[in-house]
Enzyme design. Structure first.
Site: not given
Length: 370
Positions: A212, A216
């Site tokens: 994740y 980002k």
């Protein structure tokens, strides 16, 4: 140790923060009344909170997500919170923003709905976290996380910038012979804004966010690069007689932390226990709280926008070449302090993971992945 060092650093920051806030009172850098805003990922969570707040401030809001049922519910929720303006308008659009052509369609639909004018503000919030160990993630999950958490934002940013700059680029050839002849105006149109939504997890490697955090972090890098490129367009257009007609474009990235939302609840069902251990002291915000903090940062004119004190400390520890917020003095001083703090915080986080593995194995004493 983790919370103690961060808390001590935060206390040290209070004095310069208060001093800078008193010295840097400025007008609102993010007016939205009467302006048209696209918000992606706005059917729930942070996106819905931002949509509600901007509607209360008088914006015309277009919310975008995949699920029509959730969009309809969110649209009604936003309407009820809106400012009492008869001209205020709202629309919902279902789209899969991991596909580039869908981003183009959204911009075109909103432009048509907005009387032929492109949106003034585009805020890409769509994203989701699947907190797994890197070795447990299959190829599809790895690709899906990059698609929704990076490409959906990157595609929307490019589609927006093309809609705004495209007509001027198409008519642009070379600077006029006499740059001083370019028309000047005392009243320029207000800036347009592209806002990307990253995560405070982009600043620090944390066990369980290995699929994740990278997309980002890539959004932050994209913002830095586009911020640099915007100077090229602004500089070139400034020499044209039509320069007064071209709004300036600003780009920002928002870095929320933990948000109490349906998405976060779903994450907790599959999150590794050691990830819980690492973030047990992290602050939790409601969708309204994170929306208010993000919009307040935009109104100050911040470039990298944190939504809680922990995010500020994480940002200060990894400033590198990103533009500083405000005057830059506070960011610079705090980056020195926090980088010293990381001499203690980093090893403490690593020891926490090592000790957990020693005591529990990889997945816990029952040996299941979860």
């Amino acid at each position: 140790m983790f919370l103690l060092v961060f808390t001590g650093t935060f206390v040290l920051a209070l004095v310069p923060i208060l001093a800078m806030s008193l010295l840097s009172k400025r007008k609102n850098q993010f007016p939205v009344t009467g302006r048209t805003v696209i918000l992606t990922g706005a059917s729930q969570g942070m996106g819905r909170g931002v949509a509600k707040l901007l509607a209360q401030k008088g914006a015309n809001v277009a919310i975008v997500a995949r699920d029509l049922k959730k969009l309809d519910a969110a649209l009604e929720y936003i309407r009820q919170a809106a400012a009492s303006s008869p001209s205020q308008r709202f629309i919902r659009i279902s789209a899969d923003l991991t596909k580039y052509e869908e981003n183009i369609r959204v911009i075109e639909e909103v432009t048509k709905w907005n009387g032929g004018q492109p949106p003034d503000i585009v805020w890409a919030i769509a994203g989701t976290s699947i907190p797994k160990l890197f070795l447990d993630a299959d190829i599809k999950t790895l690709r899906d996380q990059m698609d929704i958490n990076y490409w959906a934002g990157a595609f929307m940013a490019q589609a927006s910038l093309k809609a705004w700059f495209g007509p001027y680029i198409d008519s642009y050839s070379a600077p006029p012979p006499d740059p001083k002849a370019a028309a000047k105006s005392k009243e320029k149109p207000p800036p347009r804004h592209v806002i990307l939504t990253s995560s405070s997890a982009a600043f620090v490697g944390v066990t369980g966010y290995g699929i994740y955090s990278p997309p980002k972090a890539a959004l932050r890098s994209l913002c830095d690069n586009v911020q640099s490129e915007l100077n090229l367009y602004h500089g070139a257009f400034a020499s044209r007689p039509s320069s007064t007609l071209i709004p300036q474009v600003k780009i920002h990235t928002v870095f929320p932390g933990n948000i109490s939302s349906p998405g976060h609840a779903a994450e907790d069902l599959i999150k590794h226990p050691v990830t819980f251990a690492l973030e047990k002291d992290d602050p939790m915000q409601s969708e309204d709280e994170v929306a208010a903090a993000a919009v307040a940062g935009l109104e100050r004119g911040d470039y990298l926008i944190m939504t809680n004190w922990l995010g500020h400390l994480m940002r200060w520890g990894t400033m590198s070449g990103s533009p500083r917020n405000g005057w830059g003095l506070l960011d610079t001083v705090m980056s020195w302090i926090v980088n010293v703090a990381w001499l203690f915080i980093g090893p403490d986080m690593e020891r926490t993971v090592w000790k957990w593995g020693k005591a529990n194995g990889i997945y816990g004493k029952d040996g299941r992945k979860g």
